[in-house]
Design a protein around this motif. Structure first.
Motif, PDB file in Angstrom:
ATOM      1  N   ARG A  61       0.833  -1.205   0.000  1.00  0.00           N
ATOM      2  CA  ARG A  61       0.000   0.000   0.000  1.00  0.00           C
ATOM      3  C   ARG A  61       0.865   1.251   0.000  1.00  0.00           C
ATOM      4  O   ARG A  61       1.888   1.312   0.670  1.00  0.00           O
ATOM      5  N   GLN A  72       2.596  -0.175  -7.947  1.00  0.00           N
ATOM      6  CA  GLN A  72       2.749  -1.003  -9.140  1.00  0.00           C
ATOM      7  C   GLN A  72       4.194  -0.908  -9.616  1.00  0.00           C
ATOM      8  O   GLN A  72       4.836   0.137  -9.490  1.00  0.00           O
ATOM      9  N   LYS A 106       0.203   9.446  -9.815  1.00  0.00           N
ATOM     10  CA  LYS A 106      -0.079   8.016  -9.637  1.00  0.00           C
ATOM     11  C   LYS A 106      -0.203   7.663  -8.163  1.00  0.00           C
ATOM     12  O   LYS A 106      -1.112   6.928  -7.768  1.00  0.00           O
ATOM     13  N   TRP A 157       5.663   1.964 -11.823  1.00  0.00           N
ATOM     14  CA  TRP A 157       5.892   3.227 -11.116  1.00  0.00           C
ATOM     15  C   TRP A 157       7.228   3.203 -10.391  1.00  0.00           C
ATOM     16  O   TRP A 157       7.917   4.217 -10.317  1.00  0.00           O
ATOM     17  N   THR A 190      -3.500   9.111  -6.560  1.00  0.00           N
ATOM     18  CA  THR A 190      -4.811   8.597  -6.975  1.00  0.00           C
ATOM     19  C   THR A 190      -4.956   7.089  -6.829  1.00  0.00           C
ATOM     20  O   THR A 190      -6.016   6.558  -7.150  1.00  0.00           O
ATOM     21  N   ASN A 191      -3.935   6.387  -6.372  1.00  0.00           N
ATOM     22  CA  ASN A 191      -4.014   4.933  -6.225  1.00  0.00           C
ATOM     23  C   ASN A 191      -3.616   4.522  -4.816  1.00  0.00           C
ATOM     24  O   ASN A 191      -2.926   5.261  -4.119  1.00  0.00           O
ATOM     25  N   ASP A 192      -4.036   3.318  -4.451  1.00  0.00           N
ATOM     26  CA  ASP A 192      -3.728   2.802  -3.116  1.00  0.00           C
ATOM     27  C   ASP A 192      -2.612   1.773  -3.110  1.00  0.00           C
ATOM     28  O   ASP A 192      -1.950   1.595  -2.106  1.00  0.00           O
ATOM     29  N   LYS A 193      -2.419   1.074  -4.224  1.00  0.00           N
ATOM     30  CA  LYS A 193      -1.426   0.002  -4.288  1.00  0.00           C
ATOM     31  C   LYS A 193      -0.286   0.389  -5.213  1.00  0.00           C
ATOM     32  O   LYS A 193      -0.481   0.993  -6.262  1.00  0.00           O
TER      33      LYS A 193
END
Length: 145
Positions: A38, A119, A111, A122, A114-117
Motif C-alpha cells: 500500500r 505497481q 499516480k 511506477w 490517486t491509487n492505493d497500491k
C-alpha cells in the motif's frame, strides 16, 4: 536581480532536493518491501515535496540560464555551446535531464495520489527519474572538487 543571488538560491534548493530525495527513497523502499504494498502517507508526502522542490529548482535554474548566465550567453554567441563538453553538460544536458526528472516525478505524484497500491512500472519510473537526476546533478559544483 543579480546572478549570484540566483546561483545561491539554486544551490540552496539543491541541498533541499537531496534531503527530499533521501526521504523519498526510504519511503519508496519501505512501500516496495512492505507486506501490503500500500502507498503510505509518507510516500505521498515525500513525492509531493520532492516534486515541489524540483519544480522550484527548475524555474530558478531556467531563469538563471536564460536571463542571467554570462557563460551561456558567451557560449551561444561564440558558437561553442555544443562543441565544448563542459558547456554542453552545464547548459544543455544538466537542465534537460533535470526537467525530464521533474516531469517523471510529477507523473509519479499523480499516480501515488490517486491509487492505493504500488505497481512495478511506477517503481521503475521512480528509479529512472532518480538515476537521471543523480547523473545530471552538478556534484562537483555543489560540494567542491
Amino acid at each position: 536581480m543579480d546572478f549570484n543571488i540566483m546561483l545561491q538560491a539554486h544551490r540552496g534548493f539543491a541541498y533541499l532536493i537531496l534531503l527530499a530525495i533521501a526521504v523519498f527513497v526510504v519511503a519508496l523502499l519501505m512501500t516496495m518491501f512492505g507486506y501490503s504494498g500500500r502507498i503510505t502517507k509518507l510516500l505521498r508526502k515525500s513525492t509531493l515535496f520532492t516534486m515541489i522542490f524540483f519544480h522550484t529548482q527548475a524555474v530558478i535554474g531556467l531563469i538563471m540560464l536564460f536571463f542571467f548566465s554570462p557563460g551561456f550567453k558567451a557560449a551561444t554567441e561564440a558558437g561553442t555551446l555544443m562543441k565544448d563538453s563542459v558547456a554542453r553538460n552545464t547548459y544543455v544536458e544538466h537542465p534537460f535531464a533535470m526537467i525530464v526528472s521533474a516531469v517523471l516525478l510529477t507523473i509519479l505524484n499523480k499516480k501515488f495520489k490517486t491509487n492505493d497500491k504500488m505497481q512495478m512500472p511506477w517503481v521503475i519510473m521512480a528509479f529512472v527519474a532518480l538515476a537521471l537526476m543523480l547523473w545530471a546533478f552538478q556534484w562537483n559544483r555543489l560540494f567542491g572538487g
